[in-house]
Design a protein around this motif. Sequence first.
Motif, PDB file in Angstrom:
ATOM      1  N   PRO A  91      32.744 -18.486  21.536  1.00  0.00           N
ATOM      2  CA  PRO A  91      32.032 -18.419  19.978  1.00  0.00           C
ATOM      3  C   PRO A  91      32.956 -18.957  18.900  1.00  0.00           C
ATOM      4  O   PRO A  91      32.282 -19.840  17.730  1.00  0.00           O
ATOM      5  N   GLU A 144      22.053 -18.529  28.335  1.00  0.00           N
ATOM      6  CA  GLU A 144      23.025 -18.420  26.908  1.00  0.00           C
ATOM      7  C   GLU A 144      22.431 -18.705  25.613  1.00  0.00           C
ATOM      8  O   GLU A 144      22.523 -18.358  24.015  1.00  0.00           O
ATOM      9  N   LYS A 150      29.120 -20.643  23.791  1.00  0.00           N
ATOM     10  CA  LYS A 150      29.424 -18.587  23.776  1.00  0.00           C
ATOM     11  C   LYS A 150      29.905 -18.593  24.752  1.00  0.00           C
ATOM     12  O   LYS A 150      30.123 -17.211  23.993  1.00  0.00           O
TER      13      LYS A 150
END
Length: 75
Positions: free
Chosen positions: A39, A5, A36
């Motif tokens: 988000p 990520e 992530k």
Amino acid sequence: AYYPEDWAEEQIDYDISMMKKAGITCARIGEFAWRKMEPERGRDDFKWLHDVVDRLGEAGISVVMGTPTATPPIT
């Protein structure tokens, strides 16, 4: 431990090839990836995670999935 990520998607294949070269057969991922995975509040995105797990598996690298509780979203 592997934190895909934090890297560009284009880096993942190189990372996996280096893991193979180093003899790594298992990678722990996910424990710091909440930002992530979600988000923005209420919107989940796991496509990138499925992709990384699939690519590691195709390379013969097992995955230990962490729980991302150490990094809850800011919102």
